[in-house]
Design a protein around this motif. Sequence first.
Motif, PDB file in Angstrom:
ATOM      1  N   UNK B 175      -9.228 -37.833  62.134  1.00  0.00           N
ATOM      2  CA  UNK B 175      -9.396 -36.602  62.906  1.00  0.00           C
ATOM      3  C   UNK B 175      -8.044 -35.911  63.006  1.00  0.00           C
ATOM      4  N   UNK B 176      -8.055 -34.608  62.766  1.00  0.00           N
ATOM      5  CA  UNK B 176      -6.819 -33.837  62.842  1.00  0.00           C
ATOM      6  C   UNK B 176      -6.559 -33.449  64.289  1.00  0.00           C
ATOM      7  N   UNK B 177      -5.338 -33.664  64.754  1.00  0.00           N
ATOM      8  CA  UNK B 177      -4.976 -33.266  66.115  1.00  0.00           C
ATOM      9  C   UNK B 177      -3.985 -32.126  66.039  1.00  0.00           C
ATOM     10  N   UNK B 178      -4.488 -30.934  66.315  1.00  0.00           N
ATOM     11  CA  UNK B 178      -3.650 -29.739  66.228  1.00  0.00           C
ATOM     12  C   UNK B 178      -3.122 -29.326  67.593  1.00  0.00           C
ATOM     13  N   UNK B 179      -3.950 -29.422  68.606  1.00  0.00           N
ATOM     14  CA  UNK B 179      -3.585 -28.909  69.933  1.00  0.00           C
ATOM     15  C   UNK B 179      -2.438 -29.720  70.534  1.00  0.00           C
ATOM     16  N   UNK B 180      -1.615 -29.075  71.372  1.00  0.00           N
ATOM     17  CA  UNK B 180      -0.589 -29.823  72.104  1.00  0.00           C
ATOM     18  C   UNK B 180      -1.223 -30.894  72.995  1.00  0.00           C
ATOM     19  N   UNK B 207       5.982 -27.530  64.933  1.00  0.00           N
ATOM     20  CA  UNK B 207       5.776 -26.851  63.649  1.00  0.00           C
ATOM     21  C   UNK B 207       4.344 -26.327  63.504  1.00  0.00           C
ATOM     22  N   UNK B 208       3.641 -26.210  64.659  1.00  0.00           N
ATOM     23  CA  UNK B 208       2.210 -25.892  64.622  1.00  0.00           C
ATOM     24  C   UNK B 208       1.905 -24.471  64.150  1.00  0.00           C
ATOM     25  N   UNK B 209       2.932 -23.630  64.065  1.00  0.00           N
ATOM     26  CA  UNK B 209       2.679 -22.252  63.628  1.00  0.00           C
ATOM     27  C   UNK B 209       2.976 -22.055  62.149  1.00  0.00           C
ATOM     28  N   UNK B 210       3.315 -23.152  61.451  1.00  0.00           N
ATOM     29  CA  UNK B 210       3.635 -23.053  60.025  1.00  0.00           C
ATOM     30  C   UNK B 210       2.433 -23.505  59.199  1.00  0.00           C
ATOM     31  N   UNK B 212       1.972 -23.631  56.045  1.00  0.00           N
ATOM     32  CA  UNK B 212       2.312 -24.490  54.913  1.00  0.00           C
ATOM     33  C   UNK B 212       2.474 -25.944  55.338  1.00  0.00           C
ATOM     34  N   UNK B 213       3.107 -26.155  56.482  1.00  0.00           N
ATOM     35  CA  UNK B 213       3.272 -27.505  57.020  1.00  0.00           C
ATOM     36  C   UNK B 213       1.911 -28.132  57.302  1.00  0.00           C
ATOM     37  N   UNK B 214       1.032 -27.353  57.939  1.00  0.00           N
ATOM     38  CA  UNK B 214      -0.288 -27.878  58.307  1.00  0.00           C
ATOM     39  C   UNK B 214      -1.095 -28.241  57.064  1.00  0.00           C
ATOM     40  N   UNK B 215      -1.019 -27.374  56.045  1.00  0.00           N
ATOM     41  CA  UNK B 215      -1.769 -27.633  54.805  1.00  0.00           C
ATOM     42  C   UNK B 215      -1.231 -28.887  54.116  1.00  0.00           C
ATOM     43  N   UNK B 216       0.103 -29.036  54.087  1.00  0.00           N
ATOM     44  CA  UNK B 216       0.710 -30.236  53.477  1.00  0.00           C
ATOM     45  C   UNK B 216       0.251 -31.509  54.192  1.00  0.00           C
ATOM     46  N   UNK B 217       0.231 -31.418  55.534  1.00  0.00           N
ATOM     47  CA  UNK B 217      -0.160 -32.574  56.330  1.00  0.00           C
ATOM     48  C   UNK B 217      -1.604 -32.983  55.996  1.00  0.00           C
ATOM     49  N   UNK B 218      -2.476 -31.972  55.845  1.00  0.00           N
ATOM     50  CA  UNK B 218      -3.884 -32.255  55.549  1.00  0.00           C
ATOM     51  C   UNK B 218      -4.069 -32.795  54.134  1.00  0.00           C
ATOM     52  N   UNK B 230      -9.107 -20.501  66.549  1.00  0.00           N
ATOM     53  CA  UNK B 230      -9.175 -19.733  65.292  1.00  0.00           C
ATOM     54  C   UNK B 230      -7.822 -19.583  64.600  1.00  0.00           C
ATOM     55  N   UNK B 231      -6.739 -19.563  65.387  1.00  0.00           N
ATOM     56  CA  UNK B 231      -5.415 -19.399  64.789  1.00  0.00           C
ATOM     57  C   UNK B 231      -5.114 -20.488  63.759  1.00  0.00           C
ATOM     58  N   UNK B 232      -5.542 -21.720  64.031  1.00  0.00           N
ATOM     59  CA  UNK B 232      -5.303 -22.811  63.081  1.00  0.00           C
ATOM     60  C   UNK B 232      -5.866 -22.443  61.708  1.00  0.00           C
ATOM     61  N   UNK B 233      -7.091 -21.926  61.715  1.00  0.00           N
ATOM     62  CA  UNK B 233      -7.747 -21.614  60.443  1.00  0.00           C
ATOM     63  C   UNK B 233      -7.109 -20.389  59.787  1.00  0.00           C
ATOM     64  N   UNK B 234      -6.683 -19.430  60.613  1.00  0.00           N
ATOM     65  CA  UNK B 234      -5.960 -18.278  60.055  1.00  0.00           C
ATOM     66  C   UNK B 234      -4.675 -18.724  59.377  1.00  0.00           C
ATOM     67  N   UNK B 235      -3.949 -19.648  60.028  1.00  0.00           N
ATOM     68  CA  UNK B 235      -2.682 -20.126  59.458  1.00  0.00           C
ATOM     69  C   UNK B 235      -2.927 -20.840  58.137  1.00  0.00           C
ATOM     70  N   UNK B 236      -3.951 -21.679  58.099  1.00  0.00           N
ATOM     71  CA  UNK B 236      -4.249 -22.403  56.861  1.00  0.00           C
ATOM     72  C   UNK B 236      -4.623 -21.421  55.743  1.00  0.00           C
TER      73      UNK B 236
END
Lengths: 87, 493
Positions: B175-180, B207-210, B212-218, B230-236
């Motif tokens: 499970x991905x944990x994005x929220x603080x 680094x939650x607003x990057x 590229x970082x989030x995509x690499x992690x996934x 929704x911001x998470x998906x916009x960033x990705x």
Amino acid sequence: MTNIDTIRQFVLEEFLPDVPADQLANDLDLMESGVVDSLGVLKLIAWVEDRFEVVVDDTELNPDNFRSVLAIDAFVTRAAVSAVGGR
Amino acid sequence: MTDPSPRPDVPAVAAAFLEHARRDPGAPALAWADREISYGELAALAAGQRPLLDRLGPDEPVGVLAAKSPGALALVLACLLTGRRFLLPSPSLAAETLDTLFDQAGCRTIVREEDLLPPAGEVTWPAVDPDSIGFMLTTSGSTGLPKIVPLPHRAVDAFAAWAAGTFRIGPGRSVFSYAPLNFDLCLLDVWTTLAYGGRVVLADTARAAHGGYLADLLRRYPVDVIQGVPMLYNLLLDSGAIGFAGVSHVLVTGDVIGADTLAALPWLFPGARLHNVYGCTETNDSLIAELEPGRSGPAPLGVPLPGVDVLLLDSGGQPVDGPGTGELYVTTPFQSGGYLDAARSAGKFTGHPLGSDDRQWFRSGDLVRRDSGGSLALIGRTDFQIKIRGTAINTAEVESVLRECDGVLDAAVLTSTDPVAGRQLAAVLTRVPGSAVNSLTVRLHCAAHLPKAAVPSTLRIVDVPLPRTSTGKLDRSAAEELLTPEPIPGRTS
């Protein structure tokens, strides 16, 4: 220009400036459609009194007299007749 | 379906975590930065934090002021396992606000990242009363002091049982944990996952607003379940990422997802079911809807979760039983018993608004529409309730009706003051390019769908998109500027 044309022109300019003239039906219920509200009716009456030189007395303040272009035309015609007859 | 009391066989979150650590200590619990941390390692790290808590008074709560990290998670586990109440506010709050919150909660000791201790050997943990308070989260209100929301262990345990079953969270699943860490979303991402033996892939809050970082992690640590605003998906999407095929459940929460983002989600997650999850810190998740890309209309909220009941009340306080619009009241098996400051619970945590049962209900402040099939959709906040010449009107509802008018893309409803008429409604509308929509067609639409007092006096139709904030919310004060140049005179202007 007939009275109907004059009334149409006023309604379009005053209340529907972005609407093509052919979209305004003469029998459109101006109040039911929200084009003219209770304050708009007062404005409409003031204009009718001024433009057609008629006096709208309290008993004629019934909004039904101003509900559509046709209704206003009918009212103006009646008012003019009674004004002439009263002289 | 009503089942107000959680099932008695629901495991306690922290005890269930320990059980996994005992049974399969080598299984991965966390993916963090460049490595995985096993259940055994995390349990040892939790044991290591215990001295920080043992030196406190028996009933004394502790403040936790740390960003998401394995150590911070271990401290929370140690609190849960020792039955210690803890306040977990956002570390980004102003120092003065934090002082006030800790003071209000009675926290004399605040544990920060630098206070965390190294792992320790096995310890025995006491039994914990499931009705006692564990987490104390804070609301994220935009103004004023956040409210402290104490959550009984039982409520969190019941929620985790629902989430694990619904999204198949367990051993071998990630499970991905994005929220603080201080967000209630962690109750699913982190705490449900650890209770049910899955692996949490922790996004670094810094680094939650990057994108590229989030995509690499996934890519590095593939996940099965992902939850985010929704911001998470916009960033990705903005990072150019595509095709996380292993994801089976995508949860959108916290805000209304934009149509463009929603339409792109099947490319981002080609194998996933898309869900909208509605809830708040006070009640936790309450409603769930399957999202259909390409569908228009108000944001779907769907149907209540098992054990959750909802009521809609119109502006006169009368129940809306069939199709219609009203303020949402909700009661969930996962909810808080009220704010820590009881005075602030008045009007929010209530009895049944009509006195029909003994449960505690929460007044959401959200205006919701029920369709003929019983499905719910979000219209907006009841805060948009205003009075025009004595008639209560919700501007968000007027906007929603305007957006359904043929040829109208978007709508903002504002108030203006007329020297004669007093407060009036004014609307700015963005039309579909080339559409023949005009003030008459809009007025006829309004007349058919709105009470007269709710029809805007002034309409301005524009060809530019309406201003929105960075989170995609309508920026009404900026929209107001669109009203001023040559407004189309309305009925009275």
